[in-house]
Design an enzyme around this catalytic site. Structure first.
Site, PDB file in Angstrom:
ATOM      1  N   CYS A  94      -4.484  -1.657  -1.750  1.00 47.84           N
ATOM      2  CA  CYS A  94      -4.642  -0.222  -1.989  1.00 47.84           C
ATOM      3  C   CYS A  94      -5.564  -0.061  -3.190  1.00 47.84           C
ATOM      4  O   CYS A  94      -5.249  -0.578  -4.276  1.00 47.84           O
ATOM      5  CB  CYS A  94      -3.267   0.381  -2.289  1.00 47.84           C
ATOM      6  N   ASP A 112       0.879  -1.172   0.000  1.00 44.30           N
ATOM      7  CA  ASP A 112       0.000   0.000   0.000  1.00 44.30           C
ATOM      8  C   ASP A 112       0.914   1.219   0.000  1.00 44.30           C
ATOM      9  O   ASP A 112       2.135   1.101   0.162  1.00 44.30           O
ATOM     10  CB  ASP A 112      -0.881  -0.015   1.277  1.00 44.30           C
ATOM     11  N   SER A 113       0.313   2.395  -0.126  1.00 40.89           N
ATOM     12  CA  SER A 113       1.114   3.621  -0.047  1.00 40.89           C
ATOM     13  C   SER A 113       1.548   3.902   1.394  1.00 40.89           C
ATOM     14  O   SER A 113       2.447   4.694   1.622  1.00 40.89           O
ATOM     15  CB  SER A 113       0.275   4.798  -0.538  1.00 40.89           C
ATOM     16  N   GLU A 166      -2.742   8.667   8.740  1.00 41.52           N
ATOM     17  CA  GLU A 166      -1.312   8.370   8.919  1.00 41.52           C
ATOM     18  C   GLU A 166      -0.776   9.081  10.173  1.00 41.52           C
ATOM     19  O   GLU A 166       0.107   8.574  10.854  1.00 41.52           O
ATOM     20  CB  GLU A 166      -0.512   8.840   7.696  1.00 41.52           C
ATOM     21  N   HIS A 197      -7.207   2.821   3.915  1.00 35.79           N
ATOM     22  CA  HIS A 197      -6.951   3.579   5.146  1.00 35.79           C
ATOM     23  C   HIS A 197      -8.234   3.817   5.942  1.00 35.79           C
ATOM     24  O   HIS A 197      -8.195   3.969   7.167  1.00 35.79           O
ATOM     25  CB  HIS A 197      -6.362   4.962   4.826  1.00 35.79           C
ATOM     26  N   CYS A 216     -11.058   3.000   0.188  1.00 39.74           N
ATOM     27  CA  CYS A 216      -9.628   3.227   0.405  1.00 39.74           C
ATOM     28  C   CYS A 216      -9.281   2.430   1.654  1.00 39.74           C
ATOM     29  O   CYS A 216     -10.025   2.471   2.651  1.00 39.74           O
ATOM     30  CB  CYS A 216      -9.366   4.713   0.621  1.00 39.74           C
TER      31      CYS A 216
HETATM   32  N1  DGL Z   1      -4.782   3.052   0.978  1.00 38.07           N
HETATM   33  C1  DGL Z   1      -4.814   3.719  -0.301  1.00 38.07           C
HETATM   34  C2  DGL Z   1      -6.072   3.306  -1.053  1.00 38.07           C
HETATM   35  O1  DGL Z   1      -6.664   2.290  -0.733  1.00 38.07           O
HETATM   36  C3  DGL Z   1      -4.594   5.175  -0.078  1.00 38.07           C
HETATM   37  C4  DGL Z   1      -3.993   5.861  -1.192  1.00 38.07           C
HETATM   38  C5  DGL Z   1      -3.233   7.127  -0.942  1.00 38.07           C
HETATM   39  O2  DGL Z   1      -2.065   7.019  -0.565  1.00 38.07           O
HETATM   40  O3  DGL Z   1      -3.774   8.181  -1.263  1.00 38.07           O
HETATM   41  O4  DGL Z   1      -6.490   3.939  -1.979  1.00 38.07           O
END
Ligand code: DGL
Length: 272
Positions: free
Chosen positions: A73, A10-11, A152, A186, A184
């Site tokens: 992600c 993931d990011s 985050e 997150h 998302c």
């Molecule tokens: N967890 C990522 C997703 O599911 C977040 C992406 C981001 O870094 O903007 O889209």
């Protein structure tokens, strides 16, 4: 049987919601998790940039012997899933798409909301999911720029995060949605706050358990599940500071944060 790790990326820390769901279902699996924290947020980058990162991360995870790759992600899946499958035809990939299908199928008000990143809404994947599964249902889309950064930073239930969420969600509630899709990875970390804002008549849909079930199904098919007798270990890697990530992992109560390591981007490749 195959005790090689599952590769997940993931990011940032969002994909940890998927790791948790995977480990609940398959506690014996070893996992290598990568958070591309230095490039976060993916949601405000171009599709080409995100694909470039996703490809290099996949190469790294494969070099570590991962038996399957889970793109935890939505944004990276929107930008890369199709191309990665073409680029690595022998690798099994599992991607994420906003769970519009279960939301639309069970909607009585014929209106559902989706919150996701800007890039996820721009991808073909989202358009095709709506086209295939939401005929006759009003799908309200709401990008949430800045929410990933709040999460985050550990701001899971602060007044500021609540104000941001209310600004995005209340207009959809006025339009009578009866489901809210978390598009998302997150966002499940702010599910308690969303439940408070939405009340009991709106179902909040987190796709992580479905992704975990799909992963188990594919591993079963390939006869590649880990031996049940062992307790799987998760190793966490980040392109940002490893001690920061360890702190986040402890704060979110995902793990004890001991297995966190740093990786560096050098000329477009990940190196330890
Ligand atoms: N967890 C990522 C997703 O599911 C977040 C992406 C981001 O870094 O903007 O889209």
């Amino acid at each position: 049987m195959n005790n090689s790790p599952i590769g997940i990326f993931d990011s940032g820390i969002g994909g940890l919601t998927v790791v948790q769901a995977l480990h609940e279902l398959m506690p014996a699996e070893n996992v290598i998790y990568f958070a591309d924290s230095i490039h976060l947020p993916y949601g405000e980058k171009t599709m080409d940039e995100i694909y470039k990162y996703s490809k290099a991360i996949t190469e790294y995870l494969l070099s570590r012997g991962c038996k399957i790759i889970v793109i935890a992600c939505n944004t990276a899946s929107a930008a890369s899933l199709k191309k990665l499958r073409e680029e690595f035809p022998s690798v099994t990939f599992i991607g994420m798409e906003p769970a519009v299908k279960p939301a639309a199928e069970q909607s009585l008000t014929k209106a559902v909301g989706v919150i996701a990143t800007t890039a996820t809404f721009q991808g073909e994947l989202f358009a095709s999911v709506v086209e295939r599964f939401a005929q006759g249902v009003d799908v309200l889309r709401q990008p949430c720029p800045g929410l990933v950064q709040q999460i985050e930073a550990g701001e899971l239930d602060t007044p500021e995060t609540e104000t941001m969420l209310r600004g995005w969600v209340e207009p959809m509630l006025k339009k009578n949605i009866d489901a809210l899709v978390l598009g998302c990875t997150h966002y499940p970390f702010v599910k308690p706050l969303l439940e408070k804002i939405c009340g009991p008549s709106v179902r909040i849909i987190d796709p992580a358990p479905a992704v975990a079930r799909r992963t188990r199904h594919l591993l079963e098919q390939e006869n590649a599940l880990a031996e049940m007798a062992q307790q799987g270990i998760v190793h966490y890697y980040t392109s940002g500071p490893a001690d920061e990530m360890a702190k986040q992992i402890r704060l979110l109560r995902v793990d004890d944060g001991k297995n966190c390591f740093g990786l560096k981007w050098v000329e477009g490749k990940l190196v330890s």
